[in-house]
Design a protein around this motif. Structure first.
Motif, PDB file in Angstrom:
ATOM      1  N   TYR A  44       4.228  -3.683  13.065  1.00  0.00           N
ATOM      2  CA  TYR A  44       3.057  -3.885  13.924  1.00  0.00           C
ATOM      3  C   TYR A  44       2.731  -5.374  13.921  1.00  0.00           C
ATOM      4  O   TYR A  44       1.741  -5.824  13.346  1.00  0.00           O
ATOM      5  CB  TYR A  44       1.871  -3.059  13.411  1.00  0.00           C
ATOM      6  CG  TYR A  44       2.023  -1.574  13.619  1.00  0.00           C
ATOM      7  CD1 TYR A  44       1.410  -0.924  14.685  1.00  0.00           C
ATOM      8  CD2 TYR A  44       2.783  -0.801  12.741  1.00  0.00           C
ATOM      9  CE1 TYR A  44       1.542   0.440  14.878  1.00  0.00           C
ATOM     10  CE2 TYR A  44       2.928   0.567  12.924  1.00  0.00           C
ATOM     11  CZ  TYR A  44       2.302   1.178  13.994  1.00  0.00           C
ATOM     12  OH  TYR A  44       2.445   2.540  14.187  1.00  0.00           O
ATOM     13  N   HIS A  89       0.857  -1.185   0.000  1.00  0.00           N
ATOM     14  CA  HIS A  89       0.000   0.000   0.000  1.00  0.00           C
ATOM     15  C   HIS A  89       0.893   1.235   0.000  1.00  0.00           C
ATOM     16  O   HIS A  89       1.722   1.415   0.905  1.00  0.00           O
ATOM     17  CB  HIS A  89      -0.889   0.022   1.249  1.00  0.00           C
ATOM     18  CG  HIS A  89      -1.852  -1.111   1.337  1.00  0.00           C
ATOM     19  ND1 HIS A  89      -3.188  -0.984   1.004  1.00  0.00           N
ATOM     20  CD2 HIS A  89      -1.677  -2.407   1.715  1.00  0.00           C
ATOM     21  CE1 HIS A  89      -3.791  -2.153   1.179  1.00  0.00           C
ATOM     22  NE2 HIS A  89      -2.897  -3.033   1.611  1.00  0.00           N
ATOM     23  N   ALA A 118      -1.513   1.862  13.673  1.00  0.00           N
ATOM     24  CA  ALA A 118      -0.731   1.933  12.437  1.00  0.00           C
ATOM     25  C   ALA A 118      -1.291   2.999  11.504  1.00  0.00           C
ATOM     26  O   ALA A 118      -0.546   3.828  10.962  1.00  0.00           O
ATOM     27  CB  ALA A 118      -0.723   0.570  11.747  1.00  0.00           C
ATOM     28  N   MET A 160       0.427   6.515  10.298  1.00  0.00           N
ATOM     29  CA  MET A 160       0.614   6.734   8.864  1.00  0.00           C
ATOM     30  C   MET A 160       0.006   8.066   8.432  1.00  0.00           C
ATOM     31  O   MET A 160       0.591   8.793   7.610  1.00  0.00           O
ATOM     32  CB  MET A 160      -0.022   5.589   8.085  1.00  0.00           C
ATOM     33  CG  MET A 160       0.117   5.695   6.570  1.00  0.00           C
ATOM     34  SD  MET A 160       1.824   5.519   5.992  1.00  0.00           S
ATOM     35  CE  MET A 160       2.017   3.733   6.061  1.00  0.00           C
ATOM     36  N   HIS A 162       1.367  -5.261   4.032  1.00  0.00           N
ATOM     37  CA  HIS A 162       0.456  -6.051   4.854  1.00  0.00           C
ATOM     38  C   HIS A 162       0.660  -7.523   4.538  1.00  0.00           C
ATOM     39  O   HIS A 162       0.570  -7.956   3.381  1.00  0.00           O
ATOM     40  CB  HIS A 162      -0.995  -5.655   4.598  1.00  0.00           C
ATOM     41  CG  HIS A 162      -1.962  -6.403   5.481  1.00  0.00           C
ATOM     42  ND1 HIS A 162      -2.081  -6.146   6.827  1.00  0.00           N
ATOM     43  CD2 HIS A 162      -2.821  -7.423   5.200  1.00  0.00           C
ATOM     44  CE1 HIS A 162      -2.984  -6.967   7.344  1.00  0.00           C
ATOM     45  NE2 HIS A 162      -3.451  -7.749   6.391  1.00  0.00           N
ATOM     46  N   ARG A 183       3.035   0.917   3.292  1.00  0.00           N
ATOM     47  CA  ARG A 183       2.651  -0.147   4.238  1.00  0.00           C
ATOM     48  C   ARG A 183       2.652  -1.483   3.526  1.00  0.00           C
ATOM     49  O   ARG A 183       2.057  -1.630   2.463  1.00  0.00           O
ATOM     50  CB  ARG A 183       1.260   0.132   4.827  1.00  0.00           C
ATOM     51  CG  ARG A 183       0.803  -0.948   5.832  1.00  0.00           C
ATOM     52  CD  ARG A 183      -0.459  -0.509   6.556  1.00  0.00           C
ATOM     53  NE  ARG A 183      -1.620  -0.477   5.687  1.00  0.00           N
ATOM     54  CZ  ARG A 183      -2.497  -1.485   5.551  1.00  0.00           C
ATOM     55  NH1 ARG A 183      -2.323  -2.619   6.230  1.00  0.00           N
ATOM     56  NH2 ARG A 183      -3.524  -1.360   4.750  1.00  0.00           N
ATOM     57  N   GLN A 240       5.920   0.652   6.995  1.00  0.00           N
ATOM     58  CA  GLN A 240       5.127  -0.047   7.996  1.00  0.00           C
ATOM     59  C   GLN A 240       4.915  -1.490   7.557  1.00  0.00           C
ATOM     60  O   GLN A 240       4.762  -1.770   6.369  1.00  0.00           O
ATOM     61  CB  GLN A 240       3.756   0.599   8.158  1.00  0.00           C
ATOM     62  CG  GLN A 240       3.685   1.798   9.054  1.00  0.00           C
ATOM     63  CD  GLN A 240       2.235   2.183   9.344  1.00  0.00           C
ATOM     64  OE1 GLN A 240       1.291   1.593   8.811  1.00  0.00           O
ATOM     65  NE2 GLN A 240       2.047   3.178  10.193  1.00  0.00           N
ATOM     66  N   VAL A 241       4.886  -2.396   8.538  1.00  0.00           N
ATOM     67  CA  VAL A 241       4.557  -3.795   8.263  1.00  0.00           C
ATOM     68  C   VAL A 241       3.439  -4.200   9.209  1.00  0.00           C
ATOM     69  O   VAL A 241       3.608  -4.158  10.431  1.00  0.00           O
ATOM     70  CB  VAL A 241       5.765  -4.725   8.451  1.00  0.00           C
ATOM     71  CG1 VAL A 241       5.402  -6.143   8.015  1.00  0.00           C
ATOM     72  CG2 VAL A 241       6.973  -4.223   7.665  1.00  0.00           C
ATOM     73  N   THR A 242       2.283  -4.553   8.663  1.00  0.00           N
ATOM     74  CA  THR A 242       1.168  -5.054   9.455  1.00  0.00           C
ATOM     75  C   THR A 242       0.898  -6.500   9.046  1.00  0.00           C
ATOM     76  O   THR A 242       1.407  -6.975   8.026  1.00  0.00           O
ATOM     77  CB  THR A 242      -0.090  -4.201   9.258  1.00  0.00           C
ATOM     78  OG1 THR A 242      -0.433  -4.186   7.853  1.00  0.00           O
ATOM     79  CG2 THR A 242       0.139  -2.761   9.716  1.00  0.00           C
ATOM     80  N   ALA A 299       5.804   7.240   2.755  1.00  0.00           N
ATOM     81  CA  ALA A 299       5.481   6.097   3.600  1.00  0.00           C
ATOM     82  C   ALA A 299       4.756   5.028   2.801  1.00  0.00           C
ATOM     83  O   ALA A 299       3.872   5.325   1.994  1.00  0.00           O
ATOM     84  CB  ALA A 299       4.631   6.542   4.793  1.00  0.00           C
TER      85      ALA A 299
END
Length: 585
Positions: free
Chosen positions: A467, A433, A550, A554, A568, A566, A524-526, A564
């Motif tokens: 995360y 994302h 998160a 963001m 997932h 992400r 970011q890593v979810t 940024a």
């Protein structure tokens, strides 16, 4: 050139350009009377009208920061003030063991958790630290067959104003994380048949008297150990919020205070003051544009100290477009540590006369844990003085917290996944994302990751925020070295890459991300949640709280124009494996 400053059981060694840059700054700090003023502590004087005026120490960071600094200088007194705690905590630990409670779980915020975890790990005692919101991590603790033998410590060193984010639910409360874990554990104990006095016996609260968490302790009948109102976050490492859980787990906190007191006796000295020298080195390095501080442990025996240093220094200095960013690496041979040029290198644990990898590092720091806590706190405060920033404020952290709370309060926020946009790319178990202008039409996961690395500007950095479950997803930590290695092969200069488990990293590095130099790129890593944990009395689960945190962070990053992306993980096993494969392709 090499300069070694030793006192109070601590030794700070500076080499090469670090000495050249630090010496004039150190001389200026001495001529300004900083050691004497700072060592005088937080005692306010009375003005002509009888009203308190900021102390000389509080005015070190300028008139605008003086009032806030006046309320934040208690950390200087903790080596002595905390002396009353070990005896009381020994009694509490004895009572807990007598009641069969031999497992201690700390449920605290990102600020409150790192220091007691370092103390416990260094002492070799077991302390379970829950400072994230990943439901898989929480469920591992809740499903442990020792639940009936568990004592839960609720600790909060956050800004009391953060409680306002929960007032819309009809009651003042501690921050979202502490509130959630109190409710989750209360329900778990009740389901195990533990109620009444037995339930109350299983909670111990460490909070500032009069705070929402302290009020909750009173209304619920939980025991309260007062926290220090004038020392917060990483500056509270020698205060009650850190010492209580560590001592209950079996650590010798009296020894820790002795180690800190030995250094405290030297802080007034203009010379032979290792804390002042380290602060001058940090501040002068950032002033010269070398604001990345690679930190590697080389046999210090102080488990996890680098992570606590990162939390402290990044949060204290990262504001007003300035700051020092620690980059904690896996060892002296990790990608990036031996790089020349922009980054500074710090060794924890190496003696000045040692040979071997990393011996040319600009800074080496040795000494016991209690002294190290006070050393780095003092150095961070001095670096703030050099850079002209208030080291005690966290002006940019609150916005992320408020965004998370707003998402949870909104009609859609009960299920934050509904507000996630369609991914720009799906590759197996990984969704990407991010904005098209950053990803540049990437068609594969490898291309997407390379686009992220390529977006890092000269003298910038890449921050990875996971995360995830730091126990159940430990392989995610390998992303730091792989990204650093990949970046080194694709660019003329290495890319400093930081890694943090979120939301643990938000109060420290997260402050630097928003308030520091605007040269960061963020990843970011979810992850997909398989077994969620409801939060009793709230319209959300831990998984939804985690995702709201998160998304909230963001939003702040993108609002400030920070690039940024992400990632997932649709599957927490296959996803990391695919990321590693993409980075080594």
């Amino acid at each position: 050139m090499t300069s070694v400053v030793t006192a109070g059981g601590i030794s700070v060694t500076m080499r090469g350009a670090v000495v050249d840059e630090a010496e004039p700054v150190l001389a200026r700090l001495v001529s300004d009377g900083v050691p004497v003023r700072l060592a005088s502590g937080a005692s306010a004087a009375a003005g002509a009208a009888g009203r308190p005026v900021p102390s000389r120490a509080a005015r070190l960071w300028g008139p605008d920061a003086a009032a806030a600094a006046e309320r934040s200088l208690g950390w200087l007194e903790l080596p002595e003030r905390s002396r009353a705690l070990p005896g009381r905590l020994a009694e509490l630990a004895g009572e807990a063991r007598g009641a069969g409670l031999d497992r201690v779980v700390l449920a605290g915020t990102g600020c409150a958790a790192p220091a007691p975890e370092v103390i416990a790990r260094t002492a070799g005692v077991e302390l379970t630290v829950l400072d994230g919101t990943d439901p898989h991590q929480a469920r591992a603790v809740l499903d442990d067959d020792r639940l009936a033998r568990t004592l839960v410590v609720l600790a909060d060193t956050a800004d009391p104003r953060s409680a306002e984010s929960l007032r819309s639910y009809g009651e003042p409360e501690a921050d979202l994380v502490v509130d959630a874990y109190r409710r989750v554990f209360e329900r778990a104990f009740e389901r195990a048949g533990i109620t009444g006095a037995e339930l109350r016996r299983r909670f111990l609260v460490c909070a500032v008297p009069g705070s929402p968490l302290a009020e909750r302790a009173g209304s619920s009948g939980y025991r309260l150990v007062p926290a220090d109102a004038d020392a917060a976050g990483a500056f509270a490492a020698l205060g009650a919020a850190s010492l209580v859980p560590a001592a209950l787990a079996g650590a010798d906190v009296a020894r820790l205070l002795d180690e800190a007191a030995a250094l405290a006796a030297t802080l007034r000295q203009p010379y032979d003051n290792p804390a002042l020298a380290l602060g001058a080195a940090l501040g002068s390095s950032a002033q010269a544009g070398r604001d990345k501080l690679f930190v590697a442990d080389q046999g210090s025996g102080l488990a996890g100290l680098g992570g606590w240093v990162e939390q402290l220094v990044a949060g204290a200095t990262g504001k007003d477009g300035k700051g020092v960013l620690p980059v904690v690496v896996e060892g002296v041979e990790a990608p990036g540590f031996e790089a020349s040029g922009v980054p500074r290198r710090v060794l924890l644990g190496r003696r000045p006369d040692d040979a071997g990898p990393g011996r040319e590092a600009g800074l080496s720091v040795t000494g016991p844990l209690g002294g190290q806590f006070l050393l780095w706190q003092y150095a961070a405060a001095v670096a703030g003085r050099v850079l002209g920033v208030d080291p005690f404020g966290r002006p940019d952290v609150r916005e992320s917290e408020d965004n998370a709370a707003a998402l949870l309060r909104s009609e859609e926020g009960a299920s934050p996944t509904v507000i996630a946009r369609a991914p720009a790319l799906v590759s197996g178990a990984v969704e990407v994302h991010g904005p098209e202008e950053l990803l540049g039409g990437a068609r594969t996961l490898t291309e997407a990751l390379e686009a992220v690395l390529a977006a890092v500007p000269e003298r910038g950095y890449l921050a990875v925020m996971a995360y995830l479950d730091r126990w159940g997803d430990p392989d995610a930590g390998g992303l730091r070295s792989l990204l650093a290695e990949r970046g080194a092969t694709k660019r003329r200069t290495p890319v400093p890459v930081t890694f943090g488990w979120a939301p643990r990293c938000l109060p420290g590095p997260g402050q630097y991300h928003k308030g520091g130099p605007p040269n960061g790129v963020f990843l970011q890593v979810t992850g997909n949640v398989v077994h969620d944990v409801p939060v009793p009395g709230r319209p959300y689960t831990l998984g939804q709280l985690q995702l709201a945190q998160a998304f909230g962070d963001m939003r702040v990053l993108r609002a400030r124009g920070r690039p940024a992306v992400r990632l997932h993980l649709r599957d927490r096993v296959d996803g990391p494996a695919q990321l590693f494969k993409a980075l080594t392709a």
